[in-house]
Structure formats: structure tokens, C-alpha cells
Design a protein around this motif. Structure first.
Motif, PDB file in Angstrom:
ATOM      1  N   HIS A 275     -96.342  77.009 -33.536  1.00 45.63           N
ATOM      2  CA  HIS A 275     -96.007  75.744 -34.159  1.00 45.63           C
ATOM      3  C   HIS A 275     -96.779  75.779 -35.480  1.00 45.63           C
ATOM      4  CE1 HIS A 275     -94.217  74.753 -30.490  1.00 45.63           C
ATOM      5  NE2 HIS A 275     -93.549  73.867 -31.193  1.00 45.63           N
ATOM      6  N   ASP A 276     -97.525  76.722 -35.858  1.00 44.63           N
ATOM      7  CA  ASP A 276     -98.270  76.835 -37.296  1.00 44.63           C
ATOM      8  C   ASP A 276     -99.516  76.017 -37.185  1.00 44.63           C
ATOM      9  OD1 ASP A 276     -96.347  78.644 -37.950  1.00 44.63           O
ATOM     10  OD2 ASP A 276     -95.393  77.380 -39.266  1.00 44.63           O
ATOM     11  N   GLU A 277    -100.064  75.471 -35.919  1.00 49.94           N
ATOM     12  CA  GLU A 277    -101.184  74.684 -35.476  1.00 49.94           C
ATOM     13  C   GLU A 277    -102.587  75.622 -35.526  1.00 49.94           C
ATOM     14  OE1 GLU A 277    -100.141  72.419 -32.394  1.00 49.94           O
ATOM     15  OE2 GLU A 277     -98.599  71.103 -33.526  1.00 49.94           O
ATOM     16  N   TYR A 278    -102.626  76.414 -36.598  1.00 49.60           N
ATOM     17  CA  TYR A 278    -103.787  77.544 -36.631  1.00 49.60           C
ATOM     18  C   TYR A 278    -105.040  76.959 -36.183  1.00 49.60           C
ATOM     19  CZ  TYR A 278     -99.841  80.168 -38.250  1.00 49.60           C
ATOM     20  OH  TYR A 278     -98.790  80.645 -38.529  1.00 49.60           O
ATOM     21  N   ASP A 279    -105.532  75.725 -36.785  1.00 46.97           N
ATOM     22  CA  ASP A 279    -106.601  75.077 -36.708  1.00 46.97           C
ATOM     23  C   ASP A 279    -106.856  74.604 -34.954  1.00 46.97           C
ATOM     24  OD1 ASP A 279    -107.757  75.626 -39.182  1.00 46.97           O
ATOM     25  OD2 ASP A 279    -106.595  73.548 -40.050  1.00 46.97           O
ATOM     26  N   GLU A 280    -105.953  74.214 -34.662  1.00 41.39           N
ATOM     27  CA  GLU A 280    -105.944  73.500 -33.096  1.00 41.39           C
ATOM     28  C   GLU A 280    -105.982  74.782 -32.260  1.00 41.39           C
ATOM     29  OE1 GLU A 280    -106.043  70.781 -31.797  1.00 41.39           O
ATOM     30  OE2 GLU A 280    -105.978  69.713 -33.868  1.00 41.39           O
ATOM     31  N   ALA A 281    -105.326  75.873 -32.578  1.00 40.73           N
ATOM     32  CA  ALA A 281    -105.469  77.143 -31.803  1.00 40.73           C
ATOM     33  C   ALA A 281    -106.851  77.470 -31.778  1.00 40.73           C
ATOM     34  CB  ALA A 281    -104.436  78.258 -32.132  1.00 40.73           C
ATOM     35  N   LEU A 282    -107.710  77.598 -33.014  1.00 41.15           N
ATOM     36  CA  LEU A 282    -108.950  77.990 -33.277  1.00 41.15           C
ATOM     37  C   LEU A 282    -109.673  77.196 -32.406  1.00 41.15           C
ATOM     38  CD1 LEU A 282    -110.820  80.074 -34.201  1.00 41.15           C
ATOM     39  CD2 LEU A 282    -110.938  78.924 -36.314  1.00 41.15           C
ATOM     40  N   ASN A 283    -109.463  75.857 -32.498  1.00 46.69           N
ATOM     41  CA  ASN A 283    -110.533  74.913 -31.740  1.00 46.69           C
ATOM     42  C   ASN A 283    -110.620  75.251 -30.118  1.00 46.69           C
ATOM     43  OD1 ASN A 283    -111.352  73.711 -34.299  1.00 46.69           O
ATOM     44  ND2 ASN A 283    -109.661  72.049 -33.852  1.00 46.69           N
ATOM     45  N   VAL A 284    -109.217  75.732 -29.688  1.00 44.72           N
ATOM     46  CA  VAL A 284    -109.215  75.929 -28.348  1.00 44.72           C
ATOM     47  C   VAL A 284    -109.922  77.104 -28.097  1.00 44.72           C
ATOM     48  CG1 VAL A 284    -107.835  76.519 -26.514  1.00 44.72           C
ATOM     49  CG2 VAL A 284    -106.940  74.581 -28.151  1.00 44.72           C
ATOM     50  N   LEU A 285    -109.753  78.215 -28.656  1.00 44.89           N
ATOM     51  CA  LEU A 285    -110.683  79.278 -28.492  1.00 44.89           C
ATOM     52  C   LEU A 285    -112.109  79.158 -28.638  1.00 44.89           C
ATOM     53  CD1 LEU A 285    -108.518  81.823 -30.683  1.00 44.89           C
ATOM     54  CD2 LEU A 285    -108.583  81.463 -28.148  1.00 44.89           C
ATOM     55  N   SER A 286    -112.457  78.280 -29.560  1.00 48.41           N
ATOM     56  CA  SER A 286    -114.023  78.021 -29.720  1.00 48.41           C
ATOM     57  C   SER A 286    -114.476  77.057 -28.532  1.00 48.41           C
ATOM     58  CB  SER A 286    -114.373  77.208 -31.203  1.00 48.41           C
ATOM     59  OG  SER A 286    -113.874  78.183 -32.165  1.00 48.41           O
ATOM     60  N   ARG A 287    -113.655  76.219 -28.269  1.00 51.15           N
ATOM     61  CA  ARG A 287    -114.172  75.401 -27.119  1.00 51.15           C
ATOM     62  C   ARG A 287    -114.362  76.053 -25.961  1.00 51.15           C
ATOM     63  NH1 ARG A 287    -111.341  71.689 -28.483  1.00 51.15           N
ATOM     64  NH2 ARG A 287    -109.291  71.962 -27.036  1.00 51.15           N
ATOM     65  N   HIS A 288    -113.371  77.031 -25.345  1.00 50.92           N
ATOM     66  CA  HIS A 288    -113.591  77.495 -24.300  1.00 50.92           C
ATOM     67  C   HIS A 288    -114.018  79.024 -24.159  1.00 50.92           C
ATOM     68  CE1 HIS A 288    -111.135  74.538 -22.456  1.00 50.92           C
ATOM     69  NE2 HIS A 288    -110.186  74.424 -23.515  1.00 50.92           N
ATOM     70  N   ARG A 289    -114.264  79.706 -25.453  1.00 52.86           N
ATOM     71  CA  ARG A 289    -114.921  81.008 -25.764  1.00 52.86           C
ATOM     72  C   ARG A 289    -114.988  81.910 -24.652  1.00 52.86           C
ATOM     73  NH1 ARG A 289    -119.334  79.156 -28.894  1.00 52.86           N
ATOM     74  NH2 ARG A 289    -120.855  80.910 -28.355  1.00 52.86           N
TER      75      ARG A 289
ATOM     76  N   VAL B 262    -101.828  77.688 -24.158  1.00 51.01           N
ATOM     77  CA  VAL B 262    -102.085  76.602 -25.156  1.00 51.01           C
ATOM     78  C   VAL B 262    -102.115  77.300 -26.620  1.00 51.01           C
ATOM     79  CG1 VAL B 262    -103.878  74.815 -25.589  1.00 51.01           C
ATOM     80  CG2 VAL B 262    -103.362  75.216 -23.390  1.00 51.01           C
ATOM     81  N   VAL B 263    -102.944  78.478 -26.694  1.00 50.66           N
ATOM     82  CA  VAL B 263    -103.115  78.850 -28.059  1.00 50.66           C
ATOM     83  C   VAL B 263    -101.921  79.259 -28.644  1.00 50.66           C
ATOM     84  CG1 VAL B 263    -104.617  80.539 -29.318  1.00 50.66           C
ATOM     85  CG2 VAL B 263    -105.526  79.528 -27.290  1.00 50.66           C
ATOM     86  N   ALA B 264    -101.089  80.117 -27.654  1.00 51.63           N
ATOM     87  CA  ALA B 264     -99.844  80.468 -28.145  1.00 51.63           C
ATOM     88  C   ALA B 264     -98.954  79.298 -28.805  1.00 51.63           C
ATOM     89  CB  ALA B 264     -99.148  81.416 -27.335  1.00 51.63           C
ATOM     90  N   HIS B 265     -98.872  78.289 -27.962  1.00 50.60           N
ATOM     91  CA  HIS B 265     -98.040  77.244 -28.497  1.00 50.60           C
ATOM     92  C   HIS B 265     -98.419  76.855 -29.834  1.00 50.60           C
ATOM     93  CE1 HIS B 265     -96.135  73.276 -28.251  1.00 50.60           C
ATOM     94  NE2 HIS B 265     -97.187  72.637 -29.043  1.00 50.60           N
ATOM     95  N   HIS B 266     -99.729  76.574 -29.959  1.00 49.19           N
ATOM     96  CA  HIS B 266    -100.402  76.044 -31.301  1.00 49.19           C
ATOM     97  C   HIS B 266    -100.139  77.163 -32.330  1.00 49.19           C
ATOM     98  CE1 HIS B 266    -102.357  72.583 -29.776  1.00 49.19           C
ATOM     99  NE2 HIS B 266    -103.280  73.217 -29.158  1.00 49.19           N
ATOM    100  N   CYS B 267    -100.228  78.436 -32.014  1.00 44.55           N
ATOM    101  CA  CYS B 267     -99.505  79.376 -33.149  1.00 44.55           C
ATOM    102  C   CYS B 267     -98.275  79.455 -33.453  1.00 44.55           C
ATOM    103  CB  CYS B 267    -100.223  80.895 -32.681  1.00 44.55           C
ATOM    104  SG  CYS B 267    -101.926  81.121 -32.698  1.00 44.55           S
TER     105      CYS B 267
END
Length: 974
Positions: A576-590, A569-574
Motif C-alpha cells: 500500500h506504498d506505506e514505506y515509512d510505516e513498513a520501516l517503522n515496523v522493521l526498526s521497532r522489532h529489529r 505486516v511489512v509486506a502489507h505496508h509495502c
């Protein structure tokens, strides 16, 4: 799709040897075993009662297991069917020619009415033996009785309805006295409430039935030969005992609703069916000239209780002019017609005759058929024989009839405990829905059948009904067993493919937007279903490939989240330059590992948010693993962006109190690069104790030197205790800084003086400031004017040193005087010591003969002893015993060694017989060694009084009783 179907079929063949696997997916209904182990009993099972009546049977009634029959002219036989061996015979006591016309028994089996052909009526209660005549009923030929099922009891009938042959309906009540004997008038009252008429005038009241509906509403059904009347009305709550007069009164001016049929049997009869555990009948059957009117009873209707009425005509072999039916009985799904020589059972669902029982002529003509409503048994009698029918599993074949009528829900209801029948019904329903183009309903039914999976799937494929096929596959998947993993995998993969195809078609059609959203939601529900979770997880690679082949990145991300594949999921967001979404996924699942992996990319684009996320993770992240990301980032970023890296490192150092050297070294490098002021404050805050400093001193020194941070270098030199280097470097920055460094080696005056000389030389030779050089002399007491003079040039006048030279000379004079005073004090001290020595040589102590040892309390003079200045006296051995345990280990060893040497030099015992001058024989070296040993022993043992010296003070915390002897001592006191 075809290939998946082929694979599925192969899996079915492969699993044919696995128990139940084939039956659970693809076996047709013929796979069930229908063979019966024994002959199935008929629904209506006839039994002849072992009873030979002494006289002919005139009439028979039964209710609540109470049977009453009229025999001959004057005999009444009562039998409790629970105790058939205890019959009760009652005589009517009639001397005239009267005969029993009809008998009526209430629902409790307690009240028996006997109508005579002489228009009289008798009453007999179950608890008494005496028949009573009902005087108020005289003159009326009773045709029917409508019992009160709501107020009736064993001693009172409550208000009942009575129908006569003249068409009148009377209301009456019969009561038995408390003592069990009849009162003068057991019939409390007998009043007319209505008259039934046909087109030709009053007609006999063939049947009466009273039922109570909802909200206090009562329904009264009354029949004549051709008409069926309904009386509907309310009886106020609490007024039920007043009877039904108010209901009939509402129809005094107009006829009630009725059904009329033209044909006429000369009589009619109505039967009701009441299910078990219910008080109200559910259906009725009225036998009249045109056939049987059958229907259900709906108590919620306002004006008529009859519902779903239909007329079943009599079978062709029944001719009402020759062999008309005599009686009718209603069961759950059949009504039975009694003919003179046979019984016919007709199904109420289709009007077909399903049972016929022919009676032999020897039994005589059949007279009457009646059903006990409480135990659902049917009784038939002739004049000399009684038969009983048991109804067994009446609903066994009902499912077929409902199925043929396309009433599939009812059909399934009646075969839910017979899987082979249920499968037939489901297959028929599925085919019916398919033929009527109700494909979704057909798919749901097919999924529950045992028909071959491949045939059904191909059927929907040929009809181009993908949505129905999906529904079929979903239902089939939900029915699979946990061990059918291959079938589950194939169905799951096929459904995913179908969903993706269907979504692709709908997405391109704006008019199908709502359907697209609905389908998308179903697909997501399918992917997130807990039942499919294991299968999807085990085959996630195939699912990812399917999603990728359709270009459905949205659901690829959704599926990855469900599978907890957050890395994808994070790789997909990265990507597609969706860095905020990628960081949200990281922050949500820690997930720490994902932070380590994607931080180098994210920090290049959203550094502040990334650092905030790191800080929110706190100690869960190891900052050492994030340093590579920060290093790559800081090498290409501006000073402002480097501040974010510093912010996180400061958080680790000051908030998390990290002690890892790599973290502190990296923070030092960032300070040296961008924040020199913070560098020095950090170094000072870290302290000067090398053991408590977490950064590498040598690395820090090299780093600060490379960036020209001299004050920081001086601080590091001081921590490393390289004071000469610190002073040398400090002199390049600030003399005062050098002075602070020069005073640091407090314990090494020579080094301090050397450092201060460096400072003085620098001030004189480099700054050429004489006054500042003189100030150095005042700052350090170790420096003298003569130490500094060599540094000055020859042309400097003495005026600059006059004051310093004078001060130096005064200091020398003071020092000389101090030395003189110390010499005089030393001379006086030596004199006093000599006097004390002389005094000690002449000092003595006196011991009285009665003196005792302070330790053992025995006379002191008996053995060698010691006398101390404090006055305590001890035997030698007593003192040794007291002192030895408290001596240090090395002194104990030394004392033991001296004792051994002393013993070795002792004189033999025979020396006591030598002359006095024998002691003077050997005055050589050996004798001196013995005296020296004694002196050494005395120095150890008698160094101080054992009671007044330090030994007593050191033993103040010693217990009086040794721990190892405590138990023994305690036992001795018991």
C-alpha cells in the motif's frame, strides 16, 4: 454460522468419551447426581434432655451455656452445660407463699434476676451461692430486663433497663463486691426514666432491648401488648456509665416513634437473631396479636433501626382466642412459634410453615421456649420435661426460596458450595433475563450453566441477538479446559466471524460510531487475549482468511502484529506504498531477516531513512546480505542516491571495522564510480601491506584501470611490488610520482637503477629536458653520467654535461684513493696476523705440582687436563662433564660419535709392555686419524673456558637445582 454450530455439536459428541469434556460444555443440569447416600437430617433436630426434675419446673433461662431453672417453690438449679454432671442447687430461702414469676439471665450467664409474684426481686451471681433481695426493686412486678451488653461484666451489670407490669421503665445497676460478698445494697440505684402507655393508659413493658449504633448512637426497643417503641439518642463518649437517662429525657415532651397493631394477645414478645462473630443483632421478630412483625436492623439509619418490615400472619390453624402462641425464637431464616402442644417453624423469606413438631400429651403443656444466643440452641420445657433443638444447616434450601423470589444473587450465595443447585439457579436466572429481554445478562448466566450448548446458541440466533450470542460464546470460551482444543478452536473461529460481521454492520452506520469503537476495542482485546494466544496462533491461517474475506486489512495487520508475523505486516505496508510505516515496523522489532528481505524495496523509495535504520542496527546486520539491494539500487539511481549506499559502506568499514572482502570491494566500486578523490584516500588509508589489506588487489587494479584512475593504479602497483609497472604508469601522470616509485625497492639496487634509468630516458627522450635529466642524476646516487649519455641525441653540446662530467671524474678519483687506502690497511692487517701466529706458536703455560682441578678440586696432574689462558685448569673428564649438558643437540651427537671413533682406534692394554720404539711402528694413516679425532674433540670441549666463556653467560637463568630434583633436595634438608 450454522455450519460452525454443527461442527461444534459434532465436537461435543466426539468428546463425549473424554472425561469431563461433556460436562464442561453441554450437559444439562439433570446430569448432576442428586441421590443422597443417607437420609438428610432435619433442620431442627429435637433432643429430650435426660432429666427428671423432683418438682415441677416453673421457669427456665439459658445464656452462654449457663442454664438456670426454678423448681417448685423454693429451689433454684444451676447447670453449666459444659459440665452437665456438676449441677448446683440454691435455696431461695422464702418462707412465705411467694412464687417465681419470671427469671432473667444476662448475655454472659453471670447475673440472674428472679422476679417474684409478690412484686419482689432477688439477685444471684454465678460466683456465689447466696440469693440477695433487691430492696430498691420492691413493689414492682418485673416484666422485662434490657441488659447492657457493652459495659456489663461478671461482677457488674452496668446500667440496665427494667420494665414493670405497670408500664414504668427503670434504670438500675447491680454490683458484686471485690471479695465476692454482697455489699449492703447490691442494687446501686433504681430510678424511673420513662412510662410506656397505650391508648387506654400505662401498659406492661413486655420486652426491652438496647443496641449501640455508629457514632455513639444508642437504640432502645421497648414493647407493650400492642405497641413497639423506639428510643434513639446519643450518649457522649466516656459517659456510657451514666446510663440511658439522657436518651429518655429527649422524649419527655413527646412520644417516641412506635408501631401499633390492633389485635392483642394480652402480651407480646420480641426475638433477635445475632450472627456468629457479630455483637449486634441483624434481624428481629415481634410476636403480637396480628401476627409476627419481621424485619432487619439497620444501624446506619438516623431515627429508626427497623428496616424492611413486613408482617407474617399466623398460620390458619392458629386461633389467638383458643391456642395463641406462647413464645417466639428467631434464627437466621426462620422464626419458631411455641404453642401449647406443638412448635411451628415459619420461613422468614416466604412466610411458609416449613417445620412442625407435635408433642405428646404425656409431657404436659408446653410452657416456654428460649434460645441461647451464644450457641444458637433452642430450649423448650413443660412442667416436667426439657427439650433442646439443634439447628443444622438451616440455609440448605434457602437458595430455592430466593430463586423463586427472583433474588438470584442471594440464591447463588447460598448454594455456591453445591454445584448442582447453583446450576439450577443460573439456568433460572438466564431464562428470567431472556424473558425480560435482558439478553446480555442472560448470555452471561447461560455460559455458566451445564445446559446444552447448541440449544442456547440456537435460542439467541432465533432471537437475532448476535451481541448476546457473542457474549455467551466469550464466556463459554473462558470456561473451557486446556485439553478441549477442538471446542476452543471452533469457538474462537466463530467469535472472529461474529465480530467481523458486527463490525461490518456498525462501520456503515455513522450514528453507531461509539458502539463501533467499543466493539472494535473488544475484538482487539479478544485477539490479544493471552488465553486465546495459542489457539489463534495454531489457526492463524484460518483467521487470516476470515479477515481477508471481510476485507478488514486494519485488523489483519493488528492480528499479524499480535502473532508477531511482522513479515506480513511489512509486506502489507509495502503493497500500500506505506514505506515509512513498513520501516517503522522493521526498526521497532529489529528482525535481521526482515531487513534483508524488504530492504531492496524500501531503499528504492526512502533510501536515506533505510540507511539510517541500517546504521541503527549496527553489527546485527551482515552488510554482505544488503549488497544485492544496494547493487540493484545503485544501478538505477542518481549520484546523489548512490551517496547513501556509500554512507552505509563507509559506516561498515570505518565504524564497524568490517574486514569482509566483498564489502571493501563494493565500496571501491562505488568510489571508482562516483568519488575518485575518496578512492585514493581510501587506498592510502588501507596501507601498503598486502596481508592487512581487505580488498582484492587485482579487482581493484582492474576497476581503477577501467575508470582511468591512474594514480590509484600506481598505488596498487606499489602495494603489489610491481615497481616497473608502477613507474611506467606514473610517467604517464607525473614524473615526481614515478620518482617516488623508483626509490621503493631499497634492497634491490639494480632494480632501482633500472627504474631511474627509465625515468631519465623518459625525461630525455619524451620531455627533451636536459636540465631535468641532470636533476635525475642528483636524485639517485646510483646513476652516473655515462649511464645517461646514450639517451641524448648526437647534436647535444658538452656544455650541458660539463659539470656532471667533472663531478663524475672527481667521484672516480675519490673512489681510486679509497681503494688504495683500503689496500694499505689490508697489508698492515695481514702483517699483524702473521706476527700473532708466530707469537702463539711460542706461547706456553706452567703448572705447579700442587695445582688442582677447578671443578673437582683434586690434583691436576693425576689425569689428562686442559689449561686455559684465563688460568683455569680442568681435568679432561671434569671439563667434559660440565660442558656436555650445555651443548646444542647436534654437537652432543657429534661429540658422542667422536668418542666412539676414538675408542675404536685406542691401543690394546698389552702395548704398555712393548719397547719404546713400538710407538714408531705404525705412523701411517690410522695414527693421523686418531690425532685428528682428538683435535675435533678439543675443538668442541675446550673451545672456551667453562667459567669465563659464553657458556657461563647463557646459564645465568638456569636454576641451581633442577626442577625434577627439587623435591628430593628439599626433603634431604628436613
Amino acid at each position: 454460522m450454522a455450519s460452525i454450530l454443527d461442527e461444534y455439536e459434532d465436537s461435543l459428541h466426539r468428546s463425549a468419551s473424554v472425561p469431563h469434556s461433556r460436562a464442561s460444555l453441554g450437559i444439562p443440569h439433570s446430569g448432576y447426581v442428586n441421590a443422597r447416600l443417607e437420609k438428610e437430617t432435619p433442620i431442627f433436630n429435637k433432643q429430650r434432655i435426660d432429666f427428671a426434675p423432683p418438682e415441677k419446673i416453673n421457669s427456665l433461662v439459658v445464656s452462654s451455656n449457663q442454664l438456670c431453672m426454678s423448681l417448685g417453690k423454693d429451689t433454684l438449679l444451676r447447670i453449666d452445660l459444659g459440665k452437665p454432671d456438676e449441677p448446683n442447687q440454691v435455696e431461695l430461702g422464702r418462707k412465705d407463699e411467694a412464687k417465681v414469676y419470671k427469671m432473667f439471665l444476662d448475655h454472659t450467664g453471670s447475673h440472674l434476676l428472679i422476679a417474684l409474684n409478690t412484686s419482689e426481686c432477688l439477685y444471684l451471681n454465678r460466683s456465689v451461692q447466696k440469693v440477695r433481695a433487691l430492696s430498691r426493686w420492691k413493689g414492682h412486678l418485673i416484666e422485662s430486663v434490657g441488659w447492657n451488653k457493652f459495659l456489663g461484666s461478671e461482677t457488674n451489670t452496668g446500667p440496665i433497663l427494667v420494665g414493670t407490669a405497670q408500664g414504668q421503665i427503670y434504670e438500675a445497676e447491680i454490683s458484686v463486691s471485690e471479695g465476692g460478698l454482697f455489699s449492703t445494697n447490691p442494687d446501686q440505684y433504681f430510678r424511673q426514666v420513662y412510662t410506656l402507655e397505650e391508648e387506654s393508659g400505662p401498659a406492661p413493658v413486655c420486652c426491652l432491648e438496647t443496641e449501640r449504633g455508629i457514632e455513639g448512637k444508642f437504640f432502645i426497643i421497648a414493647t407493650t401488648r400492642k405497641r413497639l417503641f423506639q428510643f434513639v439518642g446519643k450518649v457522649p463518649e466516656g459517659a456510657e456509665q451514666q446510663g440511658f437517662s439522657s436518651i429518655f429525657a429527649t422524649h419527655a415532651d413527646h412520644l417516641p416513634s412506635f408501631r401499633e397493631f390492633p389485635a392483642n394477645l394480652g402480651f407480646s414478645e420480641i426475638a433477635f437473631y445475632t450472627p456468629k462473630l457479630r455483637s449486634n443483632p441483624r434481624s428481629f421478630a415481634w410476636m403480637m396479636g396480628n401476627g409476627v412483625l419481621y424485619g432487619t436492623l439497620d444501624y446506619s439509619r438516623p431515627d429508626s433501626i427497623l428496616s424492611d418490615e413486613r408482617v407474617w400472619v399466623y398460620p390458619p390453624d392458629i386461633d389467638i382466642t383458643v391456642n395463641k402462641p406462647i413464645s417466639i425464637v428467631l434464627t437466621q431464616f426462620h422464626f419458631l412459634l411455641l404453642l401449647p402442644d406443638r412448635v411451628k417453624a415459619v420461613c422468614t423469606l416466604n412466610g411458609q410453615v416449613v417445620f412442625q413438631d407435635l408433642f405428646l400429651e404425656k409431657f404436659g403443656l408446653l410452657t416456654r421456649m428460649i434460645k441461647d444466643p451464644t450457641v444458637q440452641q433452642i430450649w423448650i420445657h413443660t412442667e416436667k420435661v426439657v427439650f433442646r433443638y439443634h439447628v443444622q444447616r438451616e440455609s440448605r434450601d434457602v437458595w430455592k426460596m430466593y430463586m423463586n423470589m427472583n433474588k438470584f444473587d442471594l440464591a447463588k450465595e447460598y448454594c455456591k458450595d453445591r454445584p448442582e443447585c447453583l446450576d439450577i439457579v443460573l439456568a433460572k436466572e438466564a431464562e428470567h433475563c431472556f424473558q425480560n429481554k435482558r439478553y446480555l445478562d442472560s448470555a452471561k448466566c447461560y455460559a455458566l450453566t451445564q445446559n446444552y450448548f447448541e440449544e442456547i446458541a440456537l435460542k439467541f440466533i432465533e432471537a437475532k441477538q448476535e451481541e448476546a450470542l457473542m457474549e455467551f460464546l466469550i464466556k463459554k470460551l473462558s470456561n473451557l479446559k486446556p485439553f478441549e482444543k477442538t471446542q476452543t478452536t471452533l469457538l474462537t473461529t466463530w467469535l472472529t466471524e461474529l465480530y467481523l460481521n458486527w463490525l461490518g454492520v456498525l462501520e456503515g452506520d455513522p450514528s453507531q460510531r461509539n458502539l463501533y469503537l467499543d466493539t472494535r476495542e473488544k475484538f482487539r482485546t479478544f485477539l490479544s487475549s493471552p488465553k486465546n494466544k495459542d489457539c489463534l496462533f495454531n489457526n492463524r491461517a484460518s483467521i487470516y482468511e476470515l479477515l481477508a474475506s471481510h476485507g478488514d486489512t486494519e485488523h489483519m495487520v493488528y492480528f499479524a502484529v499480535i502473532m508477531q508475523d511482522y513479515e506480513r505486516v511489512v509486506a502489507h505496508h509495502c503493497q500500500h506504498d506505506e514505506y515509512d510505516e513498513a520501516l517503522n515496523v522493521l526498526s521497532r522489532h529489529r528482525d535481521e531477516k526482515l531487513f534483508y528481505k524488504f530492504s531492496p524495496v524500501l531503499i528504492q523509495h526512502i533510501p536515506k531513512k533505510v540507511v539510517d535504520a541500517w546504521i541503527s542496527m549496527g553489527s546485527r546486520l551482515d552488510a554482505r546480505n544488503l549488497i544485492p539491494a544496494l547493487v540493484n539500487y545503485s544501478q538505477s539511481a542518481s549520484t546523489q542516491q548512490i551517496n547513501e549506499a556509500i554512507r552505509y559502506m563507509e559506516f561498515c568499514v570505518y565504524e564497524l571495522e568490517e574486514t569482509q572482502q566483498a564489502i571493501h570491494n563494493y565500496l571501491l566500486s562505488l568510489y571508482a564510480l562516483c568519488r575518485p578523490d575518496s578512492l585514493l584516500s581510501y587506498l592510502e588509508q588501507a596501507g601498503k601491506n598486502p596481508n592487512r589489506i581487505h580488498y582484492d588487489l587485482k579487482y581493484a587494479l582492474r576497476l581503477c584501470a577501467e575508470h582511468g584512475h591512474h594514480r590509484a593504479c600506481v598505488h596498487i602497483y606499489k602495494v603489489m611490488e610491481l615497481y616497473e609497472e608502477a613507474v611506467d604508469l606514473a610517467l604517464q601522470v607525473d614524473v615526481d610520482l614515478a620518482k617516488s616509485c623508483a626509490d621503493l625497492p631499497e634492497d634491490d639496487e639494480e632494480l632501482r637503477k633500472k627504474l631511474w634509468l627509465k625515468i631519465a630516458r623518459h625525461v630525455v627522450q619524451e620531455e627533451k629536458d636536459v636540465k631535468k635529466a641532470m636533476a635525475c642524476l642528483s636524485s639517485c646516487a646510483l646513476l652516473k653520467i655515462e649511464d645517461v649519455l646514450p639517451f641524448f641525441p648526437d647534436f647535444v653540446t658538452i656544455d650541458h654535461f660539463k659539470e656532471a662530467i667533472c663531478n663524475s671524474l672527481e667521484d672516480y678519483n675519490k673512489h681510486i684513493e679509497e681503494l688504495k687506502r683500503e689496500m694499505e690497511e689490508a697489508t698492515q692487517s695481514a702483517k699483524r696476523i702473521r706476527e700473532d701466529i708466530q707469537e702463539m706458536r711460542n706461547k706456553y703455560g706452567s703448572v705447579e705440582p700442587q695445582e688442582k682441578c677447578a671443578a673437582c678440586d683434586f690434583p691436576l696432574l693425576n689425569r689428562p687436563f686442559y689449561l686455559f689462558l684465563c688460568g683455569h685448569m680442568f681435568h679432561y673428564d671434569c671439563l667434559l662433564q660440565a660442558v656436555f649438558p650445555n651443548l646444542p643437540a647436534y654437537k652432543q651427537v657429534k661429540l658422542e660419535d667422536l668418542q666412539k671413533k676414538l675408542a675404536a682406534t685406542s691401543q690394546p692394554s698389552k702395548s704398555h709392555h712393548h719397547p719404546k720404539d713400538a710407538d714408531s711402528i705404525n705412523l701411517g694413516k690410522g695414527q693421523q686419524s686418531r690425532e685428528q679425532i682428538k683435535a675435533d674433540i678439543d675443538d668442541i670441549v675446550a673451545a672456551e673456558c667453562v667459567y669465563c666463556g659464553e657458556l657461563m653467560i647463557r646459564s645465568i637463568d638456569k636454576p641451581f637445582i633442577e626442577p625434577q630434583k627439587y623435591e628430593e633436595e628439599m626433603q634431604s634438608w628436613l
